[in-house]
Design a protein around this motif. Sequence first.
Motif, PDB file in Angstrom:
ATOM      1  N   GLY A   5     -13.361  -5.921  -4.310  1.00  0.00           N
ATOM      2  CA  GLY A   5     -11.988  -6.232  -3.946  1.00  0.00           C
ATOM      3  C   GLY A   5     -11.861  -6.327  -2.441  1.00  0.00           C
ATOM      4  O   GLY A   5     -12.851  -6.488  -1.726  1.00  0.00           O
ATOM      5  N   LYS A   6     -10.615  -6.228  -1.983  1.00  0.00           N
ATOM      6  CA  LYS A   6     -10.349  -6.291  -0.541  1.00  0.00           C
ATOM      7  C   LYS A   6      -9.940  -4.920  -0.032  1.00  0.00           C
ATOM      8  O   LYS A   6      -9.221  -4.180  -0.699  1.00  0.00           O
ATOM      9  N   ILE A   7     -10.380  -4.637   1.183  1.00  0.00           N
ATOM     10  CA  ILE A   7     -10.054  -3.346   1.793  1.00  0.00           C
ATOM     11  C   ILE A   7      -8.569  -3.313   2.133  1.00  0.00           C
ATOM     12  O   ILE A   7      -8.053  -4.209   2.795  1.00  0.00           O
ATOM     13  N   LYS A   8      -7.905  -2.273   1.659  1.00  0.00           N
ATOM     14  CA  LYS A   8      -6.488  -2.060   1.964  1.00  0.00           C
ATOM     15  C   LYS A   8      -6.336  -1.014   3.072  1.00  0.00           C
ATOM     16  O   LYS A   8      -5.472  -1.145   3.928  1.00  0.00           O
ATOM     17  N   VAL A  27      -9.708   0.258  -1.829  1.00  0.00           N
ATOM     18  CA  VAL A  27     -10.042  -1.122  -2.170  1.00  0.00           C
ATOM     19  C   VAL A  27      -9.063  -1.589  -3.232  1.00  0.00           C
ATOM     20  O   VAL A  27      -8.840  -0.904  -4.227  1.00  0.00           O
ATOM     21  N   THR A  28      -8.454  -2.766  -3.011  1.00  0.00           N
ATOM     22  CA  THR A  28      -7.563  -3.372  -3.997  1.00  0.00           C
ATOM     23  C   THR A  28      -8.356  -4.395  -4.784  1.00  0.00           C
ATOM     24  O   THR A  28      -8.907  -5.339  -4.213  1.00  0.00           O
ATOM     25  N   TYR A  33      -3.825  -7.289 -12.963  1.00  0.00           N
ATOM     26  CA  TYR A  33      -3.044  -6.142 -12.504  1.00  0.00           C
ATOM     27  C   TYR A  33      -3.896  -5.391 -11.480  1.00  0.00           C
ATOM     28  O   TYR A  33      -4.660  -4.492 -11.836  1.00  0.00           O
ATOM     29  N   PRO A  34      -3.797  -5.768 -10.196  1.00  0.00           N
ATOM     30  CA  PRO A  34      -4.657  -5.169  -9.164  1.00  0.00           C
ATOM     31  C   PRO A  34      -4.513  -3.648  -9.120  1.00  0.00           C
ATOM     32  O   PRO A  34      -3.418  -3.103  -9.291  1.00  0.00           O
ATOM     33  N   GLN A  35      -5.630  -3.001  -8.907  1.00  0.00           N
ATOM     34  CA  GLN A  35      -5.680  -1.549  -8.799  1.00  0.00           C
ATOM     35  C   GLN A  35      -6.043  -1.172  -7.369  1.00  0.00           C
ATOM     36  O   GLN A  35      -6.852  -1.843  -6.731  1.00  0.00           O
TER      37      GLN A  35
END
Length: 124
Positions: A5-8, A27-28, A33-35
């Motif tokens: 995913g992408k770093i939040k 990490v998103t 339904y993103p976690q």
Amino acid sequence: MEVTGKIKVVNAAQQVSAAFKKRELVVTTDEQYPQHIMIEFTQDKCDLLNNYNVGDAVKVSINLRGREWVSPQNETKYFNSIQGWRIEKMQADGASNQAPPMPSAGTFEPAPSFKEEDHDDLPF
């Protein structure tokens, strides 16, 4: 196991005790339904996050950890944690699944002209 995913969030290292430090990464995931998954890096693994920023697409190798704790009132509780041990940058969205672009027609060299006397002796 892996999380992609992408770093939040990339938090600073926390010195929990004289002998223990940790650093948290969120990490998103890229799902319907993103976690938002919080991953802990501990001890020397904290330094792995130094070259990563919010928004980077990453793949994180993780271990799931669980532990049991008994309170002074004799109640048993269970805790889980996600520990990261490797992280790597992913290519931009879709770039890893695409074939490299084909060269344009103008970039090919013309074939040399064929001469009948240069043919080989294959039977077909």
